[in-house]
Design a protein around this motif. Structure first.
Motif, PDB file in Angstrom:
ATOM      1  N   ILE A   2      36.819  20.373   1.545  1.00  6.53           N
ATOM      2  CA  ILE A   2      37.518  19.933   2.733  1.00  6.53           C
ATOM      3  C   ILE A   2      38.216  21.073   3.477  1.00  6.53           C
ATOM      4  N   VAL A   3      38.771  21.972   2.730  1.00  5.06           N
ATOM      5  CA  VAL A   3      39.702  22.888   3.382  1.00  5.06           C
ATOM      6  C   VAL A   3      39.004  23.930   4.226  1.00  5.06           C
ATOM      7  N   LEU A   4      39.403  23.926   5.456  1.00  2.00           N
ATOM      8  CA  LEU A   4      38.796  24.810   6.423  1.00  2.00           C
ATOM      9  C   LEU A   4      38.939  26.265   6.007  1.00  2.00           C
ATOM     10  N   HIS A 129      36.744  19.152  11.754  1.00  2.00           N
ATOM     11  CA  HIS A 129      37.861  18.457  11.090  1.00  2.00           C
ATOM     12  C   HIS A 129      38.561  17.547  12.093  1.00  2.00           C
ATOM     13  N   SER A 131      41.609  17.419  12.643  1.00  2.00           N
ATOM     14  CA  SER A 131      42.740  18.100  13.300  1.00  2.00           C
ATOM     15  C   SER A 131      42.418  18.385  14.770  1.00  2.00           C
ATOM     16  N   ARG A 160      29.864  19.858   8.978  1.00  2.00           N
ATOM     17  CA  ARG A 160      29.893  21.269   8.581  1.00  2.00           C
ATOM     18  C   ARG A 160      28.566  21.681   7.975  1.00  2.00           C
ATOM     19  N   GLN A 174      36.952  12.267   7.393  1.00  2.00           N
ATOM     20  CA  GLN A 174      38.324  12.713   7.131  1.00  2.00           C
ATOM     21  C   GLN A 174      39.301  11.730   7.743  1.00  2.00           C
ATOM     22  N   GLU A 176      43.152  12.054   9.315  1.00  2.00           N
ATOM     23  CA  GLU A 176      44.274  12.903   9.701  1.00  2.00           C
ATOM     24  C   GLU A 176      45.486  12.000   9.833  1.00  2.00           C
ATOM     25  N   PHE A 281      47.672  27.137   6.568  1.00  2.00           N
ATOM     26  CA  PHE A 281      46.835  26.694   7.689  1.00  2.00           C
ATOM     27  C   PHE A 281      47.480  27.280   8.935  1.00  2.00           C
ATOM     28  N   TRP A 283      48.144  26.170  11.736  1.00  2.00           N
ATOM     29  CA  TRP A 283      48.962  25.310  12.603  1.00  2.00           C
ATOM     30  C   TRP A 283      50.039  24.527  11.835  1.00  2.00           C
ATOM     31  N   GLY A 303      44.789  18.649   2.560  1.00  2.00           N
ATOM     32  CA  GLY A 303      45.586  19.784   3.035  1.00  2.00           C
ATOM     33  C   GLY A 303      46.646  19.257   3.984  1.00  2.00           C
ATOM     34  N   ALA A 326      51.823  16.913   9.169  1.00  2.00           N
ATOM     35  CA  ALA A 326      50.431  16.461   9.362  1.00  2.00           C
ATOM     36  C   ALA A 326      49.657  16.665   8.065  1.00  2.00           C
ATOM     37  N   PHE A 327      48.687  15.791   7.828  1.00  2.00           N
ATOM     38  CA  PHE A 327      47.788  15.999   6.677  1.00  2.00           C
ATOM     39  C   PHE A 327      46.359  15.704   7.102  1.00  2.00           C
ATOM     40  N   GLY A 328      45.397  16.221   6.327  1.00  2.00           N
ATOM     41  CA  GLY A 328      43.996  15.876   6.549  1.00  2.00           C
ATOM     42  C   GLY A 328      43.366  15.634   5.191  1.00  2.00           C
TER      43      GLY A 328
HETATM   44  N1  PHE Z   1      42.090  20.113   8.861  1.00  2.00           N
HETATM   45  C1  PHE Z   1      42.386  20.705   7.580  1.00  2.00           C
HETATM   46  C2  PHE Z   1      41.053  20.825   6.814  1.00  2.00           C
HETATM   47  O1  PHE Z   1      40.068  20.248   7.196  1.00  2.00           O
HETATM   48  C3  PHE Z   1      43.392  19.877   6.778  1.00  2.00           C
HETATM   49  C4  PHE Z   1      44.771  19.821   7.408  1.00  2.00           C
HETATM   50  C5  PHE Z   1      45.120  18.831   8.298  1.00  2.00           C
HETATM   51  C6  PHE Z   1      45.701  20.802   7.081  1.00  2.00           C
HETATM   52  C7  PHE Z   1      46.395  18.795   8.858  1.00  2.00           C
HETATM   53  C8  PHE Z   1      46.972  20.772   7.632  1.00  2.00           C
HETATM   54  C9  PHE Z   1      47.310  19.768   8.518  1.00  2.00           C
HETATM   55  O2  PHE Z   1      40.992  21.504   5.844  1.00  2.00           O
END
Ligand code: PHE
Length: 466
Positions: A2-4, A129, A131, A160, A174, A176, A281, A283, A303, A326-328
């Motif tokens: 998952i993690v970018l 993602h 985000s 991806r 995902q 968010e 991350f 942001w 994340g 924020a989370f993803g």
């Molecule tokens: N978009 C990030 C990912 O795909 C996860 C994430 C979302 C991290 C929001 C921080 C805040 O890995």
């Protein structure tokens, strides 16, 4: 998966790039979900097979495991104080600004490369993602009159270019989540946090309890807070974030054990180990990942972090006015754990023997209906001389196999790589396992697929088969 930020891939070094899929017949425009996009031979790398997934919307299909999990998480988070607005139908086509720039993802970040991301042209891509939609949702919250409704959940398909195995598919889902508070009303944040903590305690009074054993190093060392926040704000906000994610994990796993245990047991307690890991991350700051100990390994689920003020400013918030998180999280991976789905391709199957098992919308373990045998083929080749060399990334090989064999391929692995010291030539060998989730495939069929894969690899990348 998952993690970018944690994506690293074998790059087979390059001189020039030629685009693979439409290289002989790239149409001038692509018609995607009712809109026309100009193509660009330097950028366009979406394939017809990838585009066929746009609009599948597994997350909105009644009783599909991804949909069941999405609903469970939405209901769990909204059961505390009904604050999250849900967005479930954003188009997967976004701009590079939405997906990267607005989040301050550096121009040289590997996530931006054409080997990792599906581009429609220079400016448009398939989001990598969720985000990518943060900015518009934050902006939307700002416009809402009901100021107490200050959070959102976005669920969507993301794309991806990636390896091929049982847990990787080029399209996945995902969710968010985000939540914000006005700094002038910290009392609200405090009461929201205590509601959340009470909810966690309440669940523990129920019948099937998941006791979370949480490892969390709360120090800010190596993961500093943003200057505009006070220590108290940082503390309250990050606790609200972490407890929210722990709540959804706890609820999801409690639903799972509810269906595993027999009705006459009064209370069962199952322990689940989770740990918070500091990360970064572009942001969020500070940032974390949460991992769960499952079947003998740590699995990363999500994340997250406190939103950088810069994103809020871009969304139109007044300077120093707002804090939030924020989370993803990866829905496929959690769904695979909960429903015990052994191969990610099953999520995409049309086979009724899969779907009928989940008709009641409960979290139950998948029962394999049949295991169809796989058929292995090795593909060994020399990379060409420098003069003929075309940039080749491992993901390009994956993409050829995907576009030829689709869901008939289970995995592709590099099994051998060597360089001759005298002539400086490189040889690679990939092992492809062809296997269907739904039926038997014949040797003849596999030979044909293998031949097509080899032909494409030779014609697009000038490799020499061994
Ligand atoms: N978009 C990030 C990912 O795909 C996860 C994430 C979302 C991290 C929001 C921080 C805040 O890995």
């Amino acid at each position: 998966m998952i993690v970018l930020l944690s994506r690293s891939k074998t790059f087979i070094p390059s001189f020039r790039r030629v685009f693979a899929y439409y290289s002989t017949s790239l149409p001038n425009t692509l018609d995607i979900a009712g809109k026309k996009y100009d193509t660009d031979s330097n950028y366009t790398n979406v394939t017809p097979s990838i585009l066929s997934h746009v609009n599948e919307n597994l997350h909105l299909r009644k009783h599909h495991p991804i949909n069941t999990l999405r609903e469970l998480i939405e209901n769990t988070l909204n059961s505390v104080d009904n604050t999250f607005k849900t967005y479930n139908s954003f188009s997967p086509i976004v701009t590079t600004y939405q997906n990267f720039d607005v989040l301050d993802i550096p121009v040289d970040h590997p996530g931006r490369s054409k080997s990792d991301t599906y581009y429609i042209n220079k400016d448009y891509l398939l989001r990598t993602h969720t985000s990518a939609h943060e900015l518009e949702c934050f902006h939307d919250l700002l416009l809402q009159e009901n100021i107490t409704n200050r959070g959102f959940l976005i669920s969507a398909d993301v794309y991806r270019r990636d390896e091929i195995d049982r847990t990787h598919y080029p399209v996945f889902y995902q969710m968010e989540g985000a939540r914000i508070w006005d700094r002038s009303s910290l009392a609200l944040l405090k009461s929201d946090l205590s509601k959340l903590e009470n909810k966690l305690l309440d669940i523990d009074k129920g019948k099937n309890i998941i006791r979370l054993i949480v490892q969390d190093d709360v120090s800010l060392e190596g993961n500093p807070k943003q200057n505009y926040m006070t220590m108290e704000e940082y503390d309250l906000c990050s606790r609200h974030l972490k407890r929210s994610i722990e709540l959804l994990i706890k609820q999801a796993f409690a639903q799972k054990i509810k269906n595993m245990t027999t009705a006459d047991i009064n209370q069962t307690t199952t322990e689940l180990n989770v740990r918070w890991i500091k990360t970064s991350f572009p942001w969020t700051a500070p940032s974390w990942e949460i991992e769960v100990w499952w079947n003998g390994e740590w699995l990363e689920l999500c994340g997250c972090g406190l939103i950088k003020q810069d994103v809020l400013l871009k969304a139109g918030y007044r300077s120093d006015s707002t804090i939030g998180w924020a989370f993803g999280l990866g829905l496929d991976r959690i769904a695979m754990l909960l429903f015990e789905i052994p191969d990610i391709r099953l999520l995409w199957t049309k086979d009724e023997r899969f779907h009928q098992q989940f008709r009641d919308g409960a979290i139950t373990s998948f029962k394999p209906y049949s295991k169809y045998p796989g058929s292995m083929r090795d593909m060994a080749f020399w990379l060409p001389d420098e003069s003929l060399y075309v940039e080749l990334h491992e993901n390009d090989i994956m993409e050829i196999v995907r576009s030829v064999a689709g869901n008939l391929v289970e995995s592709v692995k590099l099994i051998d790589k060597y360089r001759t010291p005298d002539t400086n030539r490189t040889s690679l060998c990939y092992r492809i396992n062809y296997q269907s989730m739904d039926r038997n495939i014949t040797n003849q069929e596999v030979n044909k697929l293998q031949e097509l894969v080899q032909d494409q690899l030779m014609s697009k990348y000038n490799v020499i088969l061994r």
